[in-house]
Structures are given as structure tokens and as C-alpha cells.
Motif scaffolding. Structure first.
Motif, PDB file in Angstrom:
ATOM      1  N   ASN A 158       0.818  -1.203   0.000  1.00  0.00           N
ATOM      2  CA  ASN A 158       0.000   0.000   0.000  1.00  0.00           C
ATOM      3  C   ASN A 158       0.858   1.262   0.000  1.00  0.00           C
ATOM      4  N   THR A 159       0.309   2.314  -0.566  1.00  0.00           N
ATOM      5  CA  THR A 159       0.972   3.619  -0.546  1.00  0.00           C
ATOM      6  C   THR A 159       1.231   4.053   0.897  1.00  0.00           C
ATOM      7  N   CYS A 160       2.468   4.463   1.166  1.00  0.00           N
ATOM      8  CA  CYS A 160       2.861   4.954   2.499  1.00  0.00           C
ATOM      9  C   CYS A 160       2.574   3.927   3.596  1.00  0.00           C
ATOM     10  N   ALA A 161       2.697   2.647   3.263  1.00  0.00           N
ATOM     11  CA  ALA A 161       2.443   1.609   4.264  1.00  0.00           C
ATOM     12  C   ALA A 161       3.345   1.773   5.475  1.00  0.00           C
ATOM     13  N   CYS A 162       4.572   2.213   5.256  1.00  0.00           N
ATOM     14  CA  CYS A 162       5.522   2.421   6.342  1.00  0.00           C
ATOM     15  C   CYS A 162       5.845   3.893   6.535  1.00  0.00           C
ATOM     16  N   GLY A 163       4.927   4.763   6.140  1.00  0.00           N
ATOM     17  CA  GLY A 163       5.123   6.191   6.314  1.00  0.00           C
ATOM     18  C   GLY A 163       5.667   6.864   5.075  1.00  0.00           C
ATOM     19  N   ASN A 171       7.962   2.685   1.321  1.00  0.00           N
ATOM     20  CA  ASN A 171       9.034   3.038   2.257  1.00  0.00           C
ATOM     21  C   ASN A 171       9.255   1.990   3.335  1.00  0.00           C
ATOM     22  N   CYS A 172       9.064   0.728   2.998  1.00  0.00           N
ATOM     23  CA  CYS A 172       9.209  -0.351   3.975  1.00  0.00           C
ATOM     24  C   CYS A 172      10.584  -0.996   3.867  1.00  0.00           C
ATOM     25  N   GLY A 173      11.137  -1.352   5.014  1.00  0.00           N
ATOM     26  CA  GLY A 173      12.446  -1.986   5.034  1.00  0.00           C
ATOM     27  C   GLY A 173      12.419  -3.419   4.543  1.00  0.00           C
ATOM     28  N   VAL A 174      11.316  -4.122   4.771  1.00  0.00           N
ATOM     29  CA  VAL A 174      11.165  -5.515   4.323  1.00  0.00           C
ATOM     30  C   VAL A 174       9.826  -5.651   3.614  1.00  0.00           C
ATOM     31  N   SER A 175       9.828  -6.290   2.454  1.00  0.00           N
ATOM     32  CA  SER A 175       8.589  -6.575   1.740  1.00  0.00           C
ATOM     33  C   SER A 175       8.522  -8.063   1.429  1.00  0.00           C
ATOM     34  N   ILE A 176       7.302  -8.583   1.430  1.00  0.00           N
ATOM     35  CA  ILE A 176       7.065 -10.011   1.228  1.00  0.00           C
ATOM     36  C   ILE A 176       6.033 -10.173   0.121  1.00  0.00           C
ATOM     37  N   ASN A 177       6.350 -10.988  -0.855  1.00  0.00           N
ATOM     38  CA  ASN A 177       5.403 -11.265  -1.934  1.00  0.00           C
ATOM     39  C   ASN A 177       4.786 -12.644  -1.730  1.00  0.00           C
ATOM     40  N   TRP A 178       3.460 -12.694  -1.728  1.00  0.00           N
ATOM     41  CA  TRP A 178       2.715 -13.955  -1.618  1.00  0.00           C
ATOM     42  C   TRP A 178       2.055 -14.209  -2.966  1.00  0.00           C
ATOM     43  N   HIS A 179       2.466 -15.307  -3.619  1.00  0.00           N
ATOM     44  CA  HIS A 179       1.995 -15.623  -4.968  1.00  0.00           C
ATOM     45  C   HIS A 179       1.310 -16.982  -4.959  1.00  0.00           C
TER      46      HIS A 179
END
Length: 660
Positions: free
Chosen positions: A436-441, A493-501
Motif C-alpha cells: 500500500n501507498t505509504c504503508a511504512c510512512g 518506504n518499507c524496510g522488508v517486503s514479502i510477496n505472496w503468490h
């Protein structure tokens, strides 16, 4: 009409006698203070009475025309009265502020958030008594309201409520364990509530005068082990009690309330080694002959960190069991031996606390980690002295001189306050729904729109940082005829992102692929991820590249971590050829069977997680799911069978004719 001399003399005599009587009353007969009186409506409560009364407010500076931006200073009073039959230990209340309030002071109470005033409390705040933490009963005090009642004078700033409207909180309630509170009774400038004990809750038998230890996600014990006239030695123990909670590189802060200072420490250190506060303060006057250059820290609010692993056997600062792990507190499900941290601190005191039994623990505790959940800590509560095995090796038990417990609980991240996020994709849709947009600020929104939904992406775009996705996202939107907002949405702006496919979906089961991206510069050692699938988790079979465990008792959670030798999630690096940032990455496929979940609808939403945690931090989830494009929703099993046979025969041919 003129008054006669006799009348004037009589009037003057009366004035003289009145003044003389007043003076005599003030000096000869001191006026007694009126006893504390109960607040209104308390007579009808047989439990714990809690009230909030709005007193006044004035317009603050700067003066602006925009009502929502205009500040108002306000004054209010909160009251807690014990009208029940049991003493209320360590009272705690919640005030549901809702107008962007900034609390400047709260006399007779401390914030359970561990923050110093002024503190932003626009989402509500928890307050606890200080110094009067316990409220006795009318039976034990003969109706003395000074011991039964706690009154908190509140002052602060609020925004956006223009007179004659009154800026009242959403709610008030008592939050001590075992009490139930109905909805508060509301008036224009006040509200009150009567909370009573839960009749179904069996009271625990307390054999001592101290409270029993409480449960929480993180338990901190402050134990005094040695005492002298002007100083004492305390052992601080941090225990991770949450099955999915975690702390990395923890920093612990507290506030000294009586002028204490830290002389030495073992097993930890203060971030700022500074003794100027002692040298130029009351400690420098009292300890005139002390060499303060050897003092570790004289700050009122020190920041304490764990020692690195290489200092574990250091005879001066190490050699403490459970110390020196570089600030890592793992959950017990991973390694029980690494779920605890311990350090020692030597504390010097100031008058009037110069005797062996004068102990006052620090208050306003707060602990934070790196990409970990946020913890909210309560105030220290006196508990039974901690008992430990005697260090001599004999079958004996050693008790602390005094013990306090601080309980910290994990808070759910608010919008824009996450530190990791999740993207969704599926075999039946070519687009990826990004974080999401600005998920982490969003620290800078001058050139982007923080309210616009994130643009759908081609699959390869999630491999590059957001600042390099713009061309790909716009080109993809042009191909798919997607709307492109102006200005473009901000990054996550997130330090870690996870993709669920979601990879496949067939009659007997389905599969998914999970990919972790580390956009931080730091490496994550012994990382773990937990995924909740409300309906489909019961069918979990196995991970192919991770070590996975199904935890049914934790809301159908699948817990997984790296295999031996792959427990590091490396940090971001720079590609020298393209100067593009390359994230650290790990990936695995997991499979599910439908034999235990025959009625699930994988593409309808059952195949996507409802909650994802990375290293204990709850990640932000997309607000929508991938939808089917045309007739790609169902897998053609004939095609799958034919492709499988082709791969099998191709493999056999290569074995017979390796030169092909």
C-alpha cells in the motif's frame, strides 16, 4: 441624609470588631483543611468509580483561520475512587482522547506508554497512579477519601473543536485485570463509569502483601540483590513471553525519579557515557570526593543496550548468564535459551534515601528494537522477591531483597506506522498488487500523492526499488489501460517486503510461493515469518526451502524460518554495473492439500493470508486481492498432465543422450 456622630462611631466599632475577629481566626485559631469529598454520582457505585470532567480551555497560539489547525489549551480532571470491598492495587485507567490531544501534565499519574510529557495522546492514553498507586477501601480507612481516591489534574492542547462544542474523550474505563466496565454515562462536560469485578473470575489467593506476577508479551524484572547505605546492586531481566514476539538490537530506557545515577554496569552499557549531570548537579555536591570520571551515566533518562557477543567472556563487563547477544530476544518457539537477557547495574542514591532499605525503581520504561513490534510498558509493580538458585552450587535458593515487575505488551501498528509490507499476486492475473501507498510512512509527499492507491505492477517490477519502478509501472498501466493518477502515488518506504503468490489451484490441493525482500542495509540473523490463513492453513503440507511449522493453537499460523546455513536474510547492496539497489532475497514454495479443507475457495480469498508477521512485526496487507482475467482462473488439468509428461520424457532423453 447626614449620619450622627454616635451612628458613625457604632459603624466604625462594628468594622473594627469584624477585622479583629478575622485576624484572630487566621492567626490564633488555624483553619482546618476540609477533608476530601467524593465526586458526584459516587454514592450509587459499589466498585471502582472513574470520572472525567472537562474544566476549561483557552485559544492558543498561533491564531489561524483553519478550525482544524487551531490549538486550544485545556484543563480537565480525572478521578478514580474505590467504593468496593477490595483494595485496588496499581490502578490503571484509559482515557480515549480523540482530538489530536497533546498531554502536557498529569499530576498524580504517569503514562504507561513510557513517554515523557508533553506526549501525543490523540488515540487515547493509559494512566497509572504515581505516587498513590493503590486505593484502599472505606472499610480499612474509616471512609478516608485521601486513601480511597486518586485525583489527576490534566492539562494539554487539543485541536479542531470550536466552542461551544466541548472536546470530550470517546470513553473512559478501568483496565485492571478482573474488572468489567459498562459504557460511561455522558453529560456535556463530564462522563463517569462504575466498574465492578467480574463475578465469573476466580480471585487468586495472595499469600503475601505483594501483587502476583502478571502475564504479558515481555516481562522485565528489576531485582535488588545487594544493598548499602548509599547505593545498591540491581539485576534487570528481560524475558520474551510472546510466541511470535521478538526484539533485535534492543534499546531500553527508563527515568530516575529521585536523582539516582548509574555508577557501573555488567552485561550491558549506556549509549551515552556521561557524568556531567552528576558533576554539576546535586550528586556533585553530596559526593564531593567522588571521582565522577569513573561513573558510567548521570542522565535522568539513560538509554541502555546489550553488549555484543564478543564481550560475553570479558571479566570486567561480561561473565553474566544470558548477556551479550547484541540485543536479540528470540521467541521460545525458536530457541528458549535465547529468549532472555540479563544485566547488572550499580545505582547510587541521594538524600533522603540513604539507608539500606530505601529502594525506588526507575519509572517510565520503554523498549524498542530494529524492525520489531512496538511495545507499551506499564509502571513497575512490587511483586514477591525473585528466587534464584544459589550460585555456590548448593541445593539452596537465594531471594532478592526487593523485586518489581514491568510488563510490556505488543501494540498493533497504526496506519503508516508499519515497517514491513506484503504484496499479492496469482497465476490467474498478470499484475502484482504491491504494498500500500505509504504503508511504512511517507517522510516527503511534495512530489507524490500519499492518498492515491498503489499502481499495479508487472511481476519483474517488485525486484527493483520503488524509485526505479516508475517507468515500468507507467508502461504497464498503458498496456493494461489502467488509470494513472497525477501526481503518482508515493512509495511504501518499507524496510522488508514479502510477496505472496498463489502458484496453482487444482482439485486435490494448491501451492503458493513466498519471497522475502530486504531493502535495509543491515542483515537479519535468525529471521522468521508467521502467516495466518483463516481457512486454508489446516491443509498445510510442507515448505521446500524453508523450515516450516503449523501452529494450530496460534490462530492457524504457519511459522517458518531459514534452514541451517540460510538463516541470514542479507541486506541491500548496490549493483556496480547499473548503480541500482539490489535487495537481499530468499524464496520458497509451500504446498497445501484440500483433503482437510474441502470447501475452500483459493482465488476467492482463502488462499491469501489474513495476517503476516516478520520478526514479530505485523506487516501491512493490500486492501484488495488479485482477480481472474478471462478464463485463466481454472487450471486445465489436461495441459498440466501433458506438460508433466513432456518434462519427464525430456529428462529421460537427456539421461540417455547427454550430448543433446
Amino acid at each position: 441624609m447626614k449620619l450622627s456622630r454616635k451612628v458613625l462611631r457604632f459603624i466604625l466599632l462594628l468594622i473594627y470588631l469584624k477585622i479583629h475577629a478575622s485576624v484572630a481566626q487566621d492567626y490564633d485559631e488555624p483553619k482546618e483543611e476540609e477533608p476530601a469529598s467524593p465526586p458526584p454520582a459516587v454514592e450509587e457505585c459499589n466498585g471502582i468509580y472513574v470520572s472525567y470532567e472537562f474544566l476549561s480551555r483557552t485559544k492558543g497560539y498561533p491564531r489561524v483561520k483553519n478550525t482544524t489547525a487551531q490549538s486550544w489549551t485545556f484543563n480537565a480532571t480525572a478521578t478514580v475512587v474505590n467504593t468496593g470491598a477490595d483494595e485496588l492495587k496499581a490502578w490503571k485507567i484509559f482515557i480515549g482522547f480523540q482530538h489530536k490531544e497533546i498531554l502536557v501534565s498529569a499530576s498524580g499519574a504517569v503514562s504507561l506508554d513510557g513517554e515523557s510529557f508533553p506526549a501525543a495522546v490523540g488515540n487515547g492514553t493509559y494512566l497509572s497512579g504515581n505516587p498513590q498507586a493503590d486505593l484502599k477501601t472505606s472499610i480499612d480507612t474509616a471512609g478516608d477519601f485521601t486513601q480511597m481516591q486518586a485525583k489527576i489534574d490534566l492539562s494539554g492542547t487539543q485541536f479542531g473543536v470550536k466552542p461551544p462544542a466541548v472536546p470530550m474523550p470517546k470513553t473512559i474505563k478501568l483496565v485492571n485485570d478482573g474488572y468489567q466496565c459498562p459504557s460511561p454515562t455522558r453529560k456535556k462536560t463530564s462522563m463517569h463509569i462504575c466498574c465492578k469485578k467480574n463475578p465469573k473470575l476466580k480471585a487468586k489467593e495472595v499469600k503475601t502483601k505483594f501483587l502476583p506476577r502478571q502475564n504479558g508479551d515481555l516481562s522485565i524484572s528489576y531485582d535488588v540483590t545487594q544493598s548499602y547505605a548509599n547505593n545498591y546492586l540491581a539485576q534487570v531481566t528481560l524475558e520474551n513471553k510472546s510466541p511470535l514476539g521478538r526484539l533485535d538490537h534492543w534499546n531500553l530506557t527508563w527515568e530516575w525519579m529521585r536523582g539516582e545515577f548509574i555508577y557501573t554496569m555488567k552485561g550491558a552499557y549506556t549509549r551515552n557515557i556521561d557524568y556531567s549531570g552528576c558533576l554539576y548537579g546535586p550528586a556533585g555536591t553530596y559526593y564531593a570526593d567522588m571521582d565522577f570520571s569513573k561513573v558510567m551515566n548521570c542522565e535522568k533518562r539513560p538509554t541502555i543496550s546489550d553488549l555484543p557477543r564478543e564481550r560475553a567472556n570479558d571479566t570486567e563487563v561480561g561473565k553474566i548468564p544470558y548477556c551479550c547477544r547484541n540485543g536479540s530476544l528470540l521467541p521460545t518457539i525458536m530457541d528458549p535459551s535465547q529468549s532472555k537477557s540479563v544485566f547488572l547495574v550499580q545505582v547510587f542514591k541521594l538524600p533522603p534515601d540513604l539507608n539500606r532499605t530505601a529502594f525506588y525503581p526507575p519509572e517510565k520504561w520503554k523498549i524498542v528494537g530494529t524492525l520489531n513490534p512496538d511495545y507499551k510498558c506499564g509502571q513497575p509493580i512490587r511483586v514477591d522477591p525473585t528466587k534464584t538458585p544459589d550460585p555456590s552450587g548448593l541445593q539452596a535458593t537465594k531471594s532478592a531483597l526487593a523485586s518489581w515487575q514491568i510488563v510490556c505488551n505488543i501494540t498493533k501498528p497504526t496506519k503508516g506506522k508499519s515497517r514491513c509490507c506484503v504484496s499479492f499476486s496469482a497465476y490467474y492475473n498478470e499484475s502484482v498488487i504491491p504494498c500500500n501507498t505509504c504503508a511504512c510512512g511517507c517522510p516527503d509527499t511534495k512530489k507524490c500523492n500519499p492518498e492515491a492507491p498503489a499502481l499495479l505492477l508487472p511481476a519483474e517490477a517488485i525486484l527493483v526499488p520503488f524509485e526505479n519502478r516508475t517507468i515500468k509501472a507507467k508502461a504497464w498501466a498503458g498496456m493494461k489501460k489502467f488509470h494513472v493518477p497525477r501526481p503518482l502515488p508515493c512509495g511504501d518506504n518499507c524496510g522488508v517486503s514479502i510477496n505472496w503468490h498463489v502458484s496453482t489451484d487444482y482439485k486435490g490441493g494448491w501451492s503458493a510461493r513466498v519471497t522475502l525482500f530486504n531493502w535495509e542495509r543491515m542483515n537479519f540473523e535468525n529471521w522468521f515469518t508467521a502467516i495466518q490463513l483463516k481457512k486454508a492453513a489446516l491443509g498445510y503440507e510442507k515448505f521446500y526451502s524453508f523450515n516450516g511449522t503449523f501452529l494450530r493453537q496460534l490462530n492457524n499460523t504457519i511459522f517458518f524460518q531459514g534452514l541451517a546455513g540460510a538463516s541470514y536474510l542479507l541486506g541491500e547492496t548496490n549493483e556496480t554495473a547499473t548503480a541500482m539497489k539490489v535487495p537481499g532475497k530468499q524464496q520458497s514454495v509451500l504446498t497445501f492439500t484440500k483433503s482437510k479443507t474441502p470447501n475452500i475457495n483459493v482465488p476467492g480469498g482463502d488462499g491469501f493470508p489474513s495476517k503476516v508477521l516478520f520478526n514479530g512485526e505485523e506487516c501491512a496487507l493490500p486492501k484488495r486481492l488479485p482477480i481472474a482475467e478471462g478464463n485463466r482462473l481454472h487450471v486445465n488439468m489436461v495441459q498440466v498432465f501433458v506438460l508433466t509428461l513432456c518434462h519427464f520424457f525430456a529428462h529421460q532423453i537427456r539421461l540417455v543422450f547427454p550430448f543433446l
